[in-house]
Design a protein around this motif. Structure first.
Motif, mmCIF file in Angstrom:
data_model
loop_
_atom_site.group_PDB
_atom_site.id
_atom_site.type_symbol
_atom_site.label_atom_id
_atom_site.label_comp_id
_atom_site.label_asym_id
_atom_site.label_seq_id
_atom_site.Cartn_x
_atom_site.Cartn_y
_atom_site.Cartn_z
ATOM 1 N N ILE A 317 12.006 -4.264 -7.464
ATOM 2 C CA ILE A 317 12.904 -4.704 -6.400
ATOM 3 C C ILE A 317 13.895 -3.593 -6.041
ATOM 4 O O ILE A 317 14.231 -3.381 -4.861
ATOM 5 N N LYS A 318 14.374 -2.869 -7.045
ATOM 6 C CA LYS A 318 15.258 -1.731 -6.762
ATOM 7 C C LYS A 318 14.526 -0.676 -5.928
ATOM 8 O O LYS A 318 15.107 -0.060 -5.023
ATOM 9 N N PHE A 319 13.246 -0.471 -6.225
ATOM 10 C CA PHE A 319 12.456 0.471 -5.436
ATOM 11 C C PHE A 319 12.305 -0.022 -3.993
ATOM 12 O O PHE A 319 12.343 0.772 -3.047
ATOM 13 N N ALA A 320 12.122 -1.329 -3.817
ATOM 14 C CA ALA A 320 12.021 -1.900 -2.470
ATOM 15 C C ALA A 320 13.326 -1.691 -1.705
ATOM 16 O O ALA A 320 13.317 -1.379 -0.501
ATOM 17 N N MET A 321 14.446 -1.856 -2.385
ATOM 18 C CA MET A 321 15.741 -1.581 -1.767
ATOM 19 C C MET A 321 15.836 -0.121 -1.335
ATOM 20 O O MET A 321 16.369 0.188 -0.258
ATOM 21 N N ALA A 322 15.309 0.780 -2.168
ATOM 22 C CA ALA A 322 15.323 2.207 -1.833
ATOM 23 C C ALA A 322 14.557 2.474 -0.541
ATOM 24 O O ALA A 322 15.000 3.261 0.305
ATOM 25 N N MET A 323 13.412 1.829 -0.386
ATOM 26 C CA MET A 323 12.623 2.006 0.834
ATOM 27 C C MET A 323 13.392 1.516 2.064
ATOM 28 O O MET A 323 13.347 2.131 3.136
#
Length: 466
Positions: A317-323
């Protein structure tokens, strides 16, 4: 030795801050060179540059940065099986210092072999970085025991140190190269690398103890009492799957983010109004916006992740936020291109760039330190440096793609490139959200907080490291 067996500072092992200092000056060295590399290549020879075309310079930039992130696989393997992490860092740092000083050699000293010396300097930097980069990050993870909920915060602090070096690099190297020529910028980078080596040589034994001394594969065999490498378990295989899948999304993120050193660097130089009154902001200074934002927001995020406790988002989810943040950053660049209206003689406001770097920074903080932490949670100890190197391989592919995409700005135009990256990042973020539950299952609780370990940390008396 882990965090429980050494004295602490600000709630973390003192070894963390030693590794921060070592990495700070190594990253100063790297980013000082990166801030001026493309500008040096494209500057006129009468000004001390090489006089390359923009396309040729960006192609070389993509190849160089790609190799910088590819060689850590070999460096990690050598550390895990033969050298150990500490020895690899020293050798790699020495090679990088040689590379920076080779780039800094005066033209009058190396004529007519200036171009050959330039390539030799880059080669030393690439090989040295391969030994240094995966092992310094792996050692941060070894400071913490399994289930220690301080790990993500520790890597965010470590990442703040990286970007303090980057901030200083853009300002110092940019100023030095503006007033004293490009070679002065490369000289600053070499001095930074020497400082990194000195810090590691003087303080490592005191604050790291035995961490990183023995090759990890040998240590794992000694611990198991077997002379043969143990096969991977089902849990280990599932966790490695997570690393592979997340690496695919890392490629997309860094392919967009790394436009900062290439296309966005040239955009700030050629197509941005950099005047504040009668003062013209040097283009290289924009490279310091990202680390400045990181220094401001990294401590806040480190505290936020820890205070959220069980509500903290999972790594996917943190990676999705990064995108999502990456997409917002390129929406700002779309705004800059639209302000030009297709007329490249019109210069866009510098505030579009400031906004882009702001959102890119938030994305980076949600992805890069979290990814480094993730590797130390998921990879088996005997493969940790190799897997850290493999993680950086995704950056290698991304950097090559970044250079390739940026080099076509003359054909497609900045609006199409910036808009395309924004759409791609947004779609990738949605895909990550959809598959996040499965990825968390494959982690087999690696991100869960071990209350037993936490309680042990509170009752253990700190003992100074050997």
């Amino acid at each position: 030795m882990n965090a429980n067996k050494q004295s602490e500072w600000l709630g973390h092992p003192r070894g963390l801050f030693l590794l921060c200092g070592t990495e700070l000056w190594e990253r100063f060295s790297f980013y000082a060179m990166r801030a001026i590399l493309v500008l040096y290549l494209t500057d006129k020879t009468i000004n001390g540059g090489l006089g390359w075309t923009t396309q040729d310079a960006l192609n070389l930039y993509g190849i160089y940065t790609g190799l910088v992130y590819l060689t850590p696989v070999l460096g990690g393997w050598l550390a895990d099986n033969f050298l150990g992490q500490r020895r690899s860092i020293i050798i790699g740092g020495a090679l990088m210092a040689i590379g920076q000083f080779t780039l800094a050699l005066p033209n009058s000293f190396i004529n007519p072999y200036e171009l050959q010396a330039f390539y030799v300097g880059l080669a030393f930097l690439i090989v040295g970085n391969g030994l240094f980069k995966p092992n310094i990050s792996t050692m941060v993870g070894q400071l913490y025991g399994e289930g220690d909920n301080r790990r993500d915060g520790a890597f965010t602090i470590f990442y703040m140190g990286i970007n303090l070096g980057s901030l200083l690099a853009g300002i110092i190297a940019g100023t030095a190269s503006t007033h004293y020529g490009w070679k002065a910028g490369f000289l600053c980078a070499g001095i930074g690398m020497l400082l990194s080596l000195v810090i590691q040589l003087v303080f490592a034994n005191r604050y790291l103890g035995k961490i990183g001394v023995a090759p990890a594969a040998k240590a794992a065999m000694d611990e198991s009492g077997s002379n043969k490498k143990q096969p991977l378990t089902k849990v280990e295989r599932d966790r490695l799957k997570v690393i592979v899948v997340m690496s695919m999304f890392v490629i997309i993120f860094w392919a967009g983010f790394e436009q900062a050193g290439g296309l966005m660097n040239i955009y700030s130089q050629e197509y941005t109004n950099r005047m504040i009154g009668s003062f013209e902001v040097p283009a290289a200074w924009f490279q310091s916006l990202n680390p400045a934002f990181i220094i401001i927001f990294a401590p806040l995020l480190a505290v936020l992740w820890r205070r959220m406790g069980s509500s903290e988002p999972s790594s996917p989810i943190k990676f999705a936020m990064a995108m999502g943040f990456l997409a917002l950053g390129f929406v700002c660049m779309v705004g800059a291109a639209m302000q030009q209206g297709g007329d490249m003689s019109v210069k866009a406001s510098m505030w579009w760039l400031v906004g882009a770097y702001f959102f890119h920074t938030l994305g980076e903080l949600c992805l890069s330190p979290i990814g480094l932490s993730l590797i130390t949670k998921l990879a088996p100890l005997r493969l940790m440096s190799v897997m850290m190197g493999t993680w950086f391989c995704a950056n290698a592919v991304a950097n090559y793609v970044a250079g390739l995409v940026g080099s076509h700005v003359g054909d497609a135009g900045p609006l199409a490139i910036f808009g395309g990256i924004a759409v791609t990042a947004g779609i990738a973020g949605l895909l990550l959200v959809l598959c996040s539950s499965k990825l968390v299952d494959w982690m087999h609780g690696a991100e869960g907080v071990s209350k037993q370990n936490s309680d042990a940390n509170l009752t253990e008396k700190p003992v100074t490291a050997a």
